[in-house]
Structure formats: C-alpha cells, structure tokens
Motif scaffolding. Structure first.
Motif, PDB file in Angstrom:
ATOM      1  N   GLU A   1       1.218   9.659  -8.813  1.00 42.69           N
ATOM      2  CA  GLU A   1       0.273   9.206  -9.479  1.00 42.69           C
ATOM      3  C   GLU A   1      -0.662   9.912 -10.456  1.00 42.69           C
ATOM      4  O   GLU A   1      -0.793  10.062 -11.438  1.00 42.69           O
TER       5      GLU A   1
ATOM      6  N   LEU B   1       3.768  10.301  -3.008  1.00 42.99           N
ATOM      7  CA  LEU B   1       3.451   9.022  -4.145  1.00 42.99           C
ATOM      8  C   LEU B   1       2.046   9.448  -4.739  1.00 42.99           C
ATOM      9  O   LEU B   1       1.698   9.074  -5.917  1.00 42.99           O
ATOM     10  N   HIS B   2       1.029   9.980  -4.093  1.00 45.45           N
ATOM     11  CA  HIS B   2      -0.281  10.526  -4.603  1.00 45.45           C
ATOM     12  C   HIS B   2       0.075  11.320  -5.884  1.00 45.45           C
ATOM     13  O   HIS B   2      -0.657  11.346  -6.918  1.00 45.45           O
TER      14      HIS B   2
ATOM     15  N   ARG C   1      -4.427   1.871  -2.927  1.00 44.50           N
ATOM     16  CA  ARG C   1      -3.564   1.729  -3.907  1.00 44.50           C
ATOM     17  C   ARG C   1      -2.599   0.474  -3.621  1.00 44.50           C
ATOM     18  O   ARG C   1      -2.257   0.449  -2.668  1.00 44.50           O
TER      19      ARG C   1
ATOM     20  N   PRO D   1      -0.543   2.650  -9.788  1.00 41.82           N
ATOM     21  CA  PRO D   1      -0.716   1.399  -8.993  1.00 41.82           C
ATOM     22  C   PRO D   1      -0.939   0.285  -9.726  1.00 41.82           C
ATOM     23  O   PRO D   1      -1.483   0.561 -10.971  1.00 41.82           O
TER      24      PRO D   1
ATOM     25  N   TYR E   1       0.943  -1.536  -4.903  1.00 44.65           N
ATOM     26  CA  TYR E   1       1.974  -1.489  -6.156  1.00 44.65           C
ATOM     27  C   TYR E   1       2.856  -2.587  -5.710  1.00 44.65           C
ATOM     28  O   TYR E   1       3.058  -3.223  -4.442  1.00 44.65           O
TER      29      TYR E   1
ATOM     30  N   VAL F   1       3.494   9.991   1.483  1.00 41.59           N
ATOM     31  CA  VAL F   1       2.213   9.433   1.057  1.00 41.59           C
ATOM     32  C   VAL F   1       1.826  10.544  -0.087  1.00 41.59           C
ATOM     33  O   VAL F   1       1.192  10.342  -1.068  1.00 41.59           O
TER      34      VAL F   1
ATOM     35  N   THR G   1       0.764  -1.294   0.044  1.00 45.48           N
ATOM     36  CA  THR G   1       0.050  -0.041   0.070  1.00 45.48           C
ATOM     37  C   THR G   1       1.032   1.142  -0.109  1.00 45.48           C
ATOM     38  O   THR G   1       2.190   1.232   0.449  1.00 45.48           O
ATOM     39  N   VAL G   2       0.345   2.556  -0.246  1.00 49.06           N
ATOM     40  CA  VAL G   2       1.159   3.558  -0.353  1.00 49.06           C
ATOM     41  C   VAL G   2       1.664   3.870   1.216  1.00 49.06           C
ATOM     42  O   VAL G   2       2.752   4.370   1.050  1.00 49.06           O
TER      43      VAL G   2
END
Length: 188
Positions: free
Chosen positions: A35, A31-32, A51, A42, A53, A28, A16-17
């Motif tokens: 995206e 990472l968002h 999400r 993801p 990965y 986080v 997960t994130v």
C-alpha cells in the motif's frame, strides 16, 4: 446512491489485512508495504479504520504475487500495473529474457574462469586485470541473482548441455537485439 453503494459493499466480500495474511501467507507488513508503495490500495476503510479489500484488490494482489514470483522488482511490478498489466505471456517473456541474460552472464563468467584456470594449471602467471575481471563477474552474479535463481540457472545449463547452450548462444545477440527493439517500440 450512497446507500445503494453501501448495500452493494455489504453484499460483496471484503477482507481485512489480517484475514488476507492468514489465508495467503503474505505478511501484514508486506501488505502495508504494498500500500505504501502504491501497488495495492484498499477498496475502502471500515468505520474503525481497518483496511478492506474486495475482489478487484485480490485480483491485483494475485498479479503482484505472480510477477514477484517471476522475479520482478517492485518498481517493475508498478510499471506493469500502471501499464494495465502485461498479459501472462508478456510477463513470462520478460522473465525468459531475464533468465537468458543471466545465462549469458554466467556463460561469460564460466569462460573467464576456465581461461584463468587453464592458465593457472599451465603454470602461467595470472595478471591483475584477469583477476579483477573474474572477481567483477563473480560479484555481479551474486548482486543480481538470488542463490535460488543461481541454482536454477546452473540446473538449466546442465539440463541443456554445453552443445545446446553454445548453439543457442550464437542466436542470442540477434534475439536480444530484437527483443530490445520491440520493448523500445512498446514504450513509444
């Protein structure tokens, strides 16, 4: 086919994130953002909408982080990823080019400032054009380089010494022109 895919996904490690953030130190939010920028999508989403990965996404994240560390902007990173990502050697060569460009800019600024300082020390009046030129050069350096990058450029210049820098400067126009020509050929 769908059940074998789900079985394979269950045996494959998915993160997960928040797990990635905890393990890597990347936030986080970052990472968002990756995206949202289309850099890191993801592998899939869990039934709860999280999400997830896998190995391929982690490899891509590592590449993003490596390029970011080398000073690439997100737009440059996207171009690298869209072009099947350059090799490490290519990425490093691009960073070398950026550092050389920075050194050239700094050397130009240094020369301008030394001339103005000499003129001022000699009691000569400094005209507005000379002042504007030095201010412009200073603000350009601050705009394009972080303080850490500026320190790196300065430290490297001190390590090399003025004689070596001068000798290399004489080669730069040829090297830069050749590299730009090579980059144009790569685009075509």
């Amino acid at each position: 086919i769908a059940s074998s895919r789900r079985k394979r996904e269950r045996t494959m490690s998915l993160y997960t994130v928040s797990q990635i953030a905890r393990r890597t130190g990347i936030t986080v939010r970052t990472l968002h953002h990756y995206e949202a920028e289309g850099l890191l999508v993801p592998a899939r989403r869990s039934d709860a909408g999280y999400r997830l990965y896998g190995r391929d996404e982690l490899m891509k994240l590592q590449h993003i982080v490596s390029l970011k560390t080398l000073g690439f902007s997100l737009a440059e990173i996207r171009a690298c990823l869209d072009a099947d990502a350059p090799s490490l050697a290519e990425a490093l060569l691009r960073q070398v080019d950026r550092l050389r460009d920075g050194i050239v800019r700094q050397q130009g600024l240094l020369i301008r400032l030394e001339r103005i300082a000499q003129r001022a020390a000699g009691g000569e009046a400094i005209d507005a054009e000379a002042r504007l030129s030095s201010i412009e050069a200073s603000t350009l350096m601050e705009k394009y380089f972080t303080p850490v990058q500026m320190q790196t450029i300065q430290r490297r210049g001190q390590e090399l010494g003025p004689e070596h820098i001068h000798a290399v400067e004489q080669e730069w126009p040829t090297v830069i022109a050749g590299r730009k020509a090579a980059m144009r050929l790569e685009k075509d």
